[in-house]
Design a protein around this motif. Sequence first.
Motif, mmCIF file in Angstrom:
data_model
loop_
_atom_site.group_PDB
_atom_site.id
_atom_site.type_symbol
_atom_site.label_atom_id
_atom_site.label_comp_id
_atom_site.label_asym_id
_atom_site.label_seq_id
_atom_site.Cartn_x
_atom_site.Cartn_y
_atom_site.Cartn_z
ATOM 1 N N ARG A 178 -17.642 -4.132 10.033
ATOM 2 C CA ARG A 178 -16.755 -5.032 10.779
ATOM 3 C C ARG A 178 -15.360 -5.060 10.149
ATOM 4 O O ARG A 178 -14.345 -5.085 10.858
ATOM 5 N N ARG A 179 -15.306 -5.051 8.826
ATOM 6 C CA ARG A 179 -14.007 -5.022 8.146
ATOM 7 C C ARG A 179 -13.257 -3.729 8.480
ATOM 8 O O ARG A 179 -12.051 -3.737 8.733
ATOM 9 N N MET A 180 -13.990 -2.622 8.437
ATOM 10 C CA MET A 180 -13.377 -1.332 8.765
ATOM 11 C C MET A 180 -12.793 -1.368 10.166
ATOM 12 O O MET A 180 -11.656 -0.924 10.410
ATOM 13 N N GLN A 181 -13.550 -1.895 11.113
ATOM 14 C CA GLN A 181 -13.076 -1.955 12.498
ATOM 15 C C GLN A 181 -11.827 -2.830 12.614
ATOM 16 O O GLN A 181 -10.884 -2.484 13.336
ATOM 17 N N PHE A 183 -1.568 7.083 0.942
ATOM 18 C CA PHE A 183 -1.918 5.786 0.389
ATOM 19 C C PHE A 183 -3.407 5.553 0.650
ATOM 20 O O PHE A 183 -3.923 5.915 1.710
ATOM 21 N N ARG A 184 -4.082 4.950 -0.314
ATOM 22 C CA ARG A 184 -5.458 4.503 -0.075
ATOM 23 C C ARG A 184 -5.454 3.003 0.155
ATOM 24 O O ARG A 184 -4.967 2.240 -0.675
ATOM 25 N N LEU A 185 -6.020 2.567 1.278
ATOM 26 C CA LEU A 185 -6.188 1.150 1.584
ATOM 27 C C LEU A 185 -7.658 0.806 1.442
ATOM 28 O O LEU A 185 -8.535 1.625 1.741
ATOM 29 N N CYS A 186 -7.957 -0.409 0.994
ATOM 30 C CA CYS A 186 -9.335 -0.856 0.797
ATOM 31 C C CYS A 186 -9.601 -2.077 1.672
ATOM 32 O O CYS A 186 -8.872 -3.069 1.588
ATOM 33 N N PHE A 187 -10.629 -2.005 2.521
ATOM 34 C CA PHE A 187 -10.960 -3.145 3.380
ATOM 35 C C PHE A 187 -12.143 -3.941 2.817
ATOM 36 O O PHE A 187 -12.640 -4.862 3.451
ATOM 37 N N ALA A 188 -12.595 -3.578 1.607
ATOM 38 C CA ALA A 188 -13.799 -4.193 1.057
ATOM 39 C C ALA A 188 -13.521 -5.367 0.133
ATOM 40 O O ALA A 188 -14.316 -6.311 0.074
ATOM 41 N N ALA A 189 -12.444 -5.315 -0.618
ATOM 42 C CA ALA A 189 -12.280 -6.226 -1.756
ATOM 43 C C ALA A 189 -11.921 -7.653 -1.365
ATOM 44 O O ALA A 189 -12.328 -8.596 -2.047
ATOM 45 N N VAL A 190 -11.152 -7.834 -0.297
ATOM 46 C CA VAL A 190 -10.684 -9.178 0.055
ATOM 47 C C VAL A 190 -11.683 -9.864 0.982
ATOM 48 O O VAL A 190 -12.591 -9.233 1.529
ATOM 49 N N ASP A 191 -11.515 -11.169 1.159
ATOM 50 C CA ASP A 191 -12.388 -11.912 2.060
ATOM 51 C C ASP A 191 -12.218 -11.411 3.493
ATOM 52 O O ASP A 191 -11.148 -10.947 3.895
ATOM 53 N N GLU A 192 -13.294 -11.553 4.265
ATOM 54 C CA GLU A 192 -13.301 -11.065 5.651
ATOM 55 C C GLU A 192 -12.108 -11.597 6.446
ATOM 56 O O GLU A 192 -11.460 -10.867 7.194
ATOM 57 N N ALA A 193 -11.806 -12.873 6.274
ATOM 58 C CA ALA A 193 -10.738 -13.484 7.061
ATOM 59 C C ALA A 193 -9.363 -12.943 6.713
ATOM 60 O O ALA A 193 -8.414 -13.105 7.495
ATOM 61 N N ASP A 194 -9.217 -12.299 5.552
ATOM 62 C CA ASP A 194 -7.916 -11.807 5.114
ATOM 63 C C ASP A 194 -7.634 -10.371 5.550
ATOM 64 O O ASP A 194 -6.493 -9.912 5.459
ATOM 65 N N VAL A 195 -8.663 -9.652 6.000
ATOM 66 C CA VAL A 195 -8.469 -8.233 6.336
ATOM 67 C C VAL A 195 -7.464 -8.071 7.470
ATOM 68 O O VAL A 195 -6.556 -7.238 7.408
ATOM 69 N N GLY A 196 -7.606 -8.877 8.520
ATOM 70 C CA GLY A 196 -6.695 -8.779 9.658
ATOM 71 C C GLY A 196 -5.258 -9.103 9.294
ATOM 72 O O GLY A 196 -4.346 -8.288 9.538
ATOM 73 N N PRO A 197 -4.980 -10.278 8.711
ATOM 74 C CA PRO A 197 -3.601 -10.609 8.338
ATOM 75 C C PRO A 197 -2.978 -9.604 7.379
ATOM 76 O O PRO A 197 -1.803 -9.248 7.515
ATOM 77 N N MET A 198 -3.735 -9.115 6.411
ATOM 78 C CA MET A 198 -3.184 -8.140 5.468
ATOM 79 C C MET A 198 -2.869 -6.818 6.158
ATOM 80 O O MET A 198 -1.864 -6.174 5.854
ATOM 81 N N SER A 199 -3.730 -6.416 7.078
ATOM 82 C CA SER A 199 -3.474 -5.179 7.821
ATOM 83 C C SER A 199 -2.211 -5.309 8.665
ATOM 84 O O SER A 199 -1.413 -4.367 8.762
ATOM 85 N N ARG A 200 -2.029 -6.469 9.275
ATOM 86 C CA ARG A 200 -0.814 -6.676 10.080
ATOM 87 C C ARG A 200 0.430 -6.682 9.203
ATOM 88 O O ARG A 200 1.477 -6.141 9.587
ATOM 89 N N ARG A 201 0.335 -7.301 8.024
ATOM 90 C CA ARG A 201 1.489 -7.301 7.127
ATOM 91 C C ARG A 201 1.820 -5.886 6.662
ATOM 92 O O ARG A 201 2.990 -5.550 6.474
ATOM 93 N N PHE A 202 0.793 -5.075 6.479
ATOM 94 C CA PHE A 202 1.040 -3.676 6.116
ATOM 95 C C PHE A 202 1.829 -2.978 7.219
ATOM 96 O O PHE A 202 2.835 -2.299 6.950
ATOM 97 N N VAL A 203 1.398 -3.127 8.457
ATOM 98 C CA VAL A 203 2.101 -2.501 9.583
ATOM 99 C C VAL A 203 3.533 -3.010 9.674
ATOM 100 O O VAL A 203 4.482 -2.231 9.857
ATOM 101 N N GLU A 204 3.705 -4.311 9.525
ATOM 102 C CA GLU A 204 5.055 -4.888 9.589
ATOM 103 C C GLU A 204 5.932 -4.341 8.470
ATOM 104 O O GLU A 204 7.124 -4.059 8.673
ATOM 105 N N GLY A 205 5.358 -4.201 7.270
ATOM 106 C CA GLY A 205 6.114 -3.676 6.142
ATOM 107 C C GLY A 205 6.545 -2.237 6.359
ATOM 108 O O GLY A 205 7.683 -1.858 6.035
ATOM 109 N N VAL A 206 5.667 -1.423 6.909
ATOM 110 C CA VAL A 206 6.014 -0.022 7.179
ATOM 111 C C VAL A 206 7.110 0.057 8.243
ATOM 112 O O VAL A 206 8.080 0.815 8.116
ATOM 113 N N LYS A 207 6.978 -0.735 9.299
ATOM 114 C CA LYS A 207 7.996 -0.720 10.359
ATOM 115 C C LYS A 207 9.359 -1.146 9.827
ATOM 116 O O LYS A 207 10.389 -0.543 10.167
#
Length: 541
Positions: A385-388, A491-515
């Motif tokens: 689920r985190r990966m997805q 870059f290697r990203l890890c979806f395992a280490a953080v809490d489930e609820a943080d995966v989505g917000p962190m992924s969005r911040r990554f996209v925003e940072g790259v843009k």
Amino acid sequence: LPNNNHFPFDTLEATAALPQRFTPTPNVPVDPPANSLSSSHVSEDLAATRVVVPKTSGAPDVLRKIDLKSALQYGTAQGYPPLYSFLRQFTRENLHPNCPYAGGPEIILTCGSTDGFSKAIDALSNTWIEGKDWTRDREGLLVEQFAYMGAIQTARPRGLNIVPVAIDDEGMLADGKGGLEDVLENWDESRGKRPHLIYTVTIGQNPTSGTLGIQRRKDIYALCVKYDILIIEDDPYWYLQYPSANASSIAARGKPTSQDAQPGLHNYNTPKSSGFPFLDSLVPSYLSVDTEGRVIRLDTFSKTVAPGCRLGWITAQPALCERLLRITETSTQQPSGFVQSMIAELIMGPHSPSDGGRGGAKDGSGWQVAGWVRWLEGLRGNYERRMQTMCSILEEGRYLVKSGRRHSVPTEWSVVEKTLMYDFAWPLGGMFLWLRLNLATHPLYHKTSPDKLSHALWVHLTEERYRVLVAPGVIFSPTEDIARQDGWRFFRLCFAAVDEADVGPMSRRFVEGVKSFWAFEDPDDIEESVCQGVREGCFQM
């Protein structure tokens, strides 16, 4: 021997989860995968039980006797007898039921996979010292183009040649430029002996997330037979195979991550089943094709229980295990008795209610094989689920989209430009996403070097508004040439280490940072990041 009555511990107790704590994901891919997985929420059932290892057990069978009297005493190098017995049977009957060895594989317990790898190369290679030994005697270790550096750092002090082999999204290449056959066939003997060992992570490879299919394994194994090579297969992520990844990749890209590795689409355990649909659905080990006893497989509890357990096991042909046993007797001797007895009690449970022990099941018995497999299914579900979540967000954000009007087109038309900033393959297993930067599309690509640009992006992502820390590809480069030529691309990203609820917000911040980074058009915009990279020795001016 010390007298057990003088041990200060009377019992070993812990509150532990029941095996049903986490909700599994389907073994068979479903369509559309993301929608199905999002409705299959994480179980928050925190029901637990109390596990107790008693001071003494009255069990007459040493293979069922779990107590501190035996666990904390000097033991056998093979492992604590009850746990060794359980894992040996589990390995033979459930994990690798179709291993072609006449008498079945043997196992030996280790202090984790790093310990297992260290013992394997100790048994299978000779130390070489520059300036003392002939170059012609130097042995080599074949590894993936990007690799788990803990293994490289274990092998390098022994003087082994570290020999990278080209990879694709699935893993190590058998043929083609830089593939295993190319490396071996064109080996330059002025470097030393042609390598006789492979170290490989075949499922959810760290860092690339590659998952090797059956046909590729057969092709590589055939080359190992031809060139007399042994395979050290490190598989900490074997249970974390994601059937939804290929389906998601098809939905997003029109093609799967792999045509060969397809967890969930086949019963891989034929003709003999493991007895569990979950295990049968997973791409099997090299052991399944090991007709000549060339495979040394490393398993660990680090990803299925906790890394601090420092507990795992090696599976191999009996003659190799015997050699590893001799090394263990003169080194670590055995893993921690505390850990072995607690894991044994959790899974196996006491021999009888009168033993004074208590296992991990609700009624005080152990999880048993069915409970252990159910626990593994739940873990796979959580990480899938985190990966997805991460991949869906990164998939949507791969392109920088700009729209506007141009003088060359009619005024009622708007021109849309799409710039690919990065790409990745949907992970078929493991805990990581391997992201390839498309820096050639960045406005500053021709105004600075790509390694500086890559490092500037890495620093940019750590700023307060994004607070994302990714692992640069350079730290997974087994040679300096790969680090210099290709490390900056990934870059290697890890979806395992953080809490489930943080995966989505962190992924969005990554996209925003790259843009936001792709908006930089003046070299001064990245100057401070570049200077920091120089100060830290990441590159030279």
